[in-house]
Scaffold this motif. Structure first.
Motif, PDB file in Angstrom:
ATOM      1  N   LEU A   1     -25.381 -23.751 -13.353  1.00  0.00           N
ATOM      2  CA  LEU A   1     -26.075 -24.641 -14.278  1.00  0.00           C
ATOM      3  C   LEU A   1     -25.323 -24.697 -15.602  1.00  0.00           C
ATOM      4  CD1 LEU A   1     -29.697 -23.280 -13.723  1.00  0.00           C
ATOM      5  CD2 LEU A   1     -28.696 -25.356 -12.731  1.00  0.00           C
ATOM      6  N   GLU A   2     -25.194 -25.904 -16.172  1.00  0.00           N
ATOM      7  CA  GLU A   2     -24.594 -26.073 -17.491  1.00  0.00           C
ATOM      8  C   GLU A   2     -25.278 -27.231 -18.205  1.00  0.00           C
ATOM      9  OE1 GLU A   2     -20.641 -28.672 -16.588  1.00  0.00           O
ATOM     10  OE2 GLU A   2     -20.523 -26.541 -16.086  1.00  0.00           O
ATOM     11  N   ALA A   3     -24.966 -27.410 -19.474  1.00  0.00           N
ATOM     12  CA  ALA A   3     -25.626 -28.428 -20.301  1.00  0.00           C
ATOM     13  C   ALA A   3     -25.683 -29.769 -19.578  1.00  0.00           C
ATOM     14  CB  ALA A   3     -24.912 -28.570 -21.637  1.00  0.00           C
ATOM     15  N   GLY A   4     -26.877 -30.347 -19.558  1.00  0.00           N
ATOM     16  CA  GLY A   4     -27.094 -31.634 -18.906  1.00  0.00           C
ATOM     17  C   GLY A   4     -27.581 -31.540 -17.478  1.00  0.00           C
ATOM     18  N   ASP A   5     -27.540 -30.348 -16.893  1.00  0.00           N
ATOM     19  CA  ASP A   5     -28.011 -30.167 -15.517  1.00  0.00           C
ATOM     20  C   ASP A   5     -29.517 -29.942 -15.498  1.00  0.00           C
ATOM     21  OD1 ASP A   5     -25.387 -30.292 -14.612  1.00  0.00           O
ATOM     22  OD2 ASP A   5     -25.206 -28.118 -14.311  1.00  0.00           O
ATOM     23  N   SER A   6     -30.132 -30.347 -14.406  1.00  0.00           N
ATOM     24  CA  SER A   6     -31.542 -30.030 -14.170  1.00  0.00           C
ATOM     25  C   SER A   6     -31.641 -29.371 -12.800  1.00  0.00           C
ATOM     26  CB  SER A   6     -32.425 -31.273 -14.268  1.00  0.00           C
ATOM     27  OG  SER A   6     -32.026 -32.262 -13.358  1.00  0.00           O
ATOM     28  N   TRP A   7     -32.747 -28.645 -12.574  1.00  0.00           N
ATOM     29  CA  TRP A   7     -32.912 -27.914 -11.319  1.00  0.00           C
ATOM     30  C   TRP A   7     -34.382 -27.815 -10.958  1.00  0.00           C
ATOM     31  CZ3 TRP A   7     -32.406 -25.483 -15.960  1.00  0.00           C
ATOM     32  CH2 TRP A   7     -33.326 -24.484 -16.271  1.00  0.00           C
ATOM     33  N   ILE A   8     -34.624 -27.380  -9.729  1.00  0.00           N
ATOM     34  CA  ILE A   8     -35.978 -27.144  -9.258  1.00  0.00           C
ATOM     35  C   ILE A   8     -36.007 -25.818  -8.488  1.00  0.00           C
ATOM     36  CG2 ILE A   8     -35.624 -28.480  -7.153  1.00  0.00           C
ATOM     37  CD1 ILE A   8     -38.633 -29.290  -7.406  1.00  0.00           C
ATOM     38  N   VAL A   9     -37.062 -25.062  -8.699  1.00  0.00           N
ATOM     39  CA  VAL A   9     -37.339 -23.860  -7.913  1.00  0.00           C
ATOM     40  C   VAL A   9     -38.678 -24.109  -7.221  1.00  0.00           C
ATOM     41  CG1 VAL A   9     -37.820 -21.388  -7.932  1.00  0.00           C
ATOM     42  CG2 VAL A   9     -36.101 -22.335  -9.503  1.00  0.00           C
ATOM     43  N   PRO A  10     -38.685 -24.258  -5.903  1.00  0.00           N
ATOM     44  CA  PRO A  10     -39.940 -24.497  -5.194  1.00  0.00           C
ATOM     45  C   PRO A  10     -40.913 -23.317  -5.327  1.00  0.00           C
ATOM     46  CG  PRO A  10     -38.058 -25.025  -3.797  1.00  0.00           C
ATOM     47  CD  PRO A  10     -37.531 -24.289  -4.992  1.00  0.00           C
ATOM     48  N   LYS A  11     -42.185 -23.619  -5.262  1.00  0.00           N
ATOM     49  CA  LYS A  11     -43.224 -22.594  -5.272  1.00  0.00           C
ATOM     50  C   LYS A  11     -42.949 -21.588  -4.160  1.00  0.00           C
ATOM     51  CE  LYS A  11     -48.184 -22.091  -4.504  1.00  0.00           C
ATOM     52  NZ  LYS A  11     -49.444 -22.808  -4.296  1.00  0.00           N
ATOM     53  N   GLY A  12     -42.979 -20.300  -4.494  1.00  0.00           N
ATOM     54  CA  GLY A  12     -42.802 -19.245  -3.507  1.00  0.00           C
ATOM     55  C   GLY A  12     -41.375 -18.900  -3.165  1.00  0.00           C
ATOM     56  N   ALA A  13     -40.383 -19.616  -3.724  1.00  0.00           N
ATOM     57  CA  ALA A  13     -38.973 -19.339  -3.412  1.00  0.00           C
ATOM     58  C   ALA A  13     -38.495 -18.100  -4.169  1.00  0.00           C
ATOM     59  CB  ALA A  13     -38.104 -20.543  -3.773  1.00  0.00           C
ATOM     60  N   THR A  14     -37.799 -17.216  -3.481  1.00  0.00           N
ATOM     61  CA  THR A  14     -37.225 -16.031  -4.104  1.00  0.00           C
ATOM     62  C   THR A  14     -36.009 -16.448  -4.928  1.00  0.00           C
ATOM     63  OG1 THR A  14     -37.981 -14.698  -2.250  1.00  0.00           O
ATOM     64  CG2 THR A  14     -36.264 -13.750  -3.643  1.00  0.00           C
ATOM     65  N   HIS A  15     -35.987 -16.014  -6.205  1.00  0.00           N
ATOM     66  CA  HIS A  15     -34.912 -16.453  -7.090  1.00  0.00           C
ATOM     67  C   HIS A  15     -34.728 -15.499  -8.272  1.00  0.00           C
ATOM     68  CE1 HIS A  15     -38.486 -17.862  -9.147  1.00  0.00           C
ATOM     69  NE2 HIS A  15     -37.760 -17.988 -10.237  1.00  0.00           N
ATOM     70  N   THR A  16     -33.589 -15.667  -8.954  1.00  0.00           N
ATOM     71  CA  THR A  16     -33.303 -15.020 -10.228  1.00  0.00           C
ATOM     72  C   THR A  16     -32.233 -15.848 -10.933  1.00  0.00           C
ATOM     73  OG1 THR A  16     -32.798 -12.928 -11.332  1.00  0.00           O
ATOM     74  CG2 THR A  16     -31.477 -13.469  -9.394  1.00  0.00           C
ATOM     75  N   TYR A  17     -32.029 -15.562 -12.206  1.00  0.00           N
ATOM     76  CA  TYR A  17     -31.017 -16.253 -13.003  1.00  0.00           C
ATOM     77  C   TYR A  17     -30.036 -15.234 -13.557  1.00  0.00           C
ATOM     78  CZ  TYR A  17     -34.445 -20.049 -13.136  1.00  0.00           C
ATOM     79  OH  TYR A  17     -35.334 -21.034 -12.806  1.00  0.00           O
ATOM     80  N   LYS A  18     -28.773 -15.627 -13.638  1.00  0.00           N
ATOM     81  CA  LYS A  18     -27.757 -14.837 -14.320  1.00  0.00           C
ATOM     82  C   LYS A  18     -27.198 -15.712 -15.437  1.00  0.00           C
ATOM     83  CE  LYS A  18     -23.419 -12.380 -13.902  1.00  0.00           C
ATOM     84  NZ  LYS A  18     -22.309 -12.000 -13.029  1.00  0.00           N
ATOM     85  N   ILE A  19     -27.420 -15.318 -16.672  1.00  0.00           N
ATOM     86  CA  ILE A  19     -26.917 -16.067 -17.821  1.00  0.00           C
ATOM     87  C   ILE A  19     -25.450 -15.692 -18.005  1.00  0.00           C
ATOM     88  CG2 ILE A  19     -27.224 -16.554 -20.280  1.00  0.00           C
ATOM     89  CD1 ILE A  19     -29.721 -17.191 -18.476  1.00  0.00           C
ATOM     90  N   THR A  20     -24.554 -16.693 -18.057  1.00  0.00           N
ATOM     91  CA  THR A  20     -23.126 -16.415 -18.193  1.00  0.00           C
ATOM     92  C   THR A  20     -22.572 -16.825 -19.557  1.00  0.00           C
ATOM     93  OG1 THR A  20     -22.589 -18.520 -17.114  1.00  0.00           O
ATOM     94  CG2 THR A  20     -22.719 -16.552 -15.702  1.00  0.00           C
ATOM     95  N   GLU A  21     -23.277 -17.696 -20.283  1.00  0.00           N
ATOM     96  CA  GLU A  21     -22.960 -18.074 -21.670  1.00  0.00           C
ATOM     97  C   GLU A  21     -24.295 -18.249 -22.377  1.00  0.00           C
ATOM     98  OE1 GLU A  21     -20.544 -21.576 -22.064  1.00  0.00           O
ATOM     99  OE2 GLU A  21     -18.934 -20.748 -20.833  1.00  0.00           O
ATOM    100  N   PRO A  22     -24.352 -18.026 -23.715  1.00  0.00           N
ATOM    101  CA  PRO A  22     -25.637 -18.201 -24.401  1.00  0.00           C
ATOM    102  C   PRO A  22     -26.321 -19.499 -23.934  1.00  0.00           C
ATOM    103  CG  PRO A  22     -24.014 -17.368 -25.927  1.00  0.00           C
ATOM    104  CD  PRO A  22     -23.275 -17.678 -24.639  1.00  0.00           C
ATOM    105  N   PHE A  23     -27.602 -19.374 -23.569  1.00  0.00           N
ATOM    106  CA  PHE A  23     -28.284 -20.383 -22.752  1.00  0.00           C
ATOM    107  C   PHE A  23     -29.600 -20.808 -23.386  1.00  0.00           C
ATOM    108  CE2 PHE A  23     -30.867 -21.300 -18.844  1.00  0.00           C
ATOM    109  CZ  PHE A  23     -30.029 -22.231 -18.237  1.00  0.00           C
TER     110      PHE A  23
END
Length: 113
Positions: free
Chosen positions: A73-95
């Protein structure tokens, strides 16, 4: 009669969640929150939530780890996480990003109406 409730939420006055998120406007069926200037870190433990999330990156970079996939993910991107989906985020640049959740992600001391 339709609902004519109008709410304004100043991010300077918004409650903060335990993960650093700011809770913004919240309605009966969705809510908004902001992650502001999150610094690079190792990913937090994976989790699944009881709400659907859509997000938009304002600045910075991160990786969304979702059900075995890695989405950059980077500036200008959008995303979706469905209900119940296993997930996490890793920040790689100040976000900085905003998210909307449905049903609303709630903060304990906030009115649910």
């Amino acid at each position: 009669m339709s609902d004519t409730t109008v709410k304004k939420v100043s991010s300077a006055q918004s409650p903060k969640g335990e993960m650093g998120q700011k809770y913004l406007a919240m309605g009966k069926s969705l809510s908004m929150r902001m992650w502001e200037n999150e610094q690079p870190t190792d990913p937090k433990p994976e989790q699944a939530r009881e709400y659907e999330t859509v997000g938009y990156v304002i600045q910075g970079k991160a990786e969304l780890h979702l059900e075995g996939q890695v989405v950059k993910l980077e500036a200008g991107d959008s995303w979706i996480v469905p209900k119940g989906a296993t997930h996490t985020y890793k920040i790689t640049e100040p976000f900085t990003a905003v998210e909307a959740t449905s049903p609303p992600a709630r903060v304990d001391d906030r009115d649910e109406t």
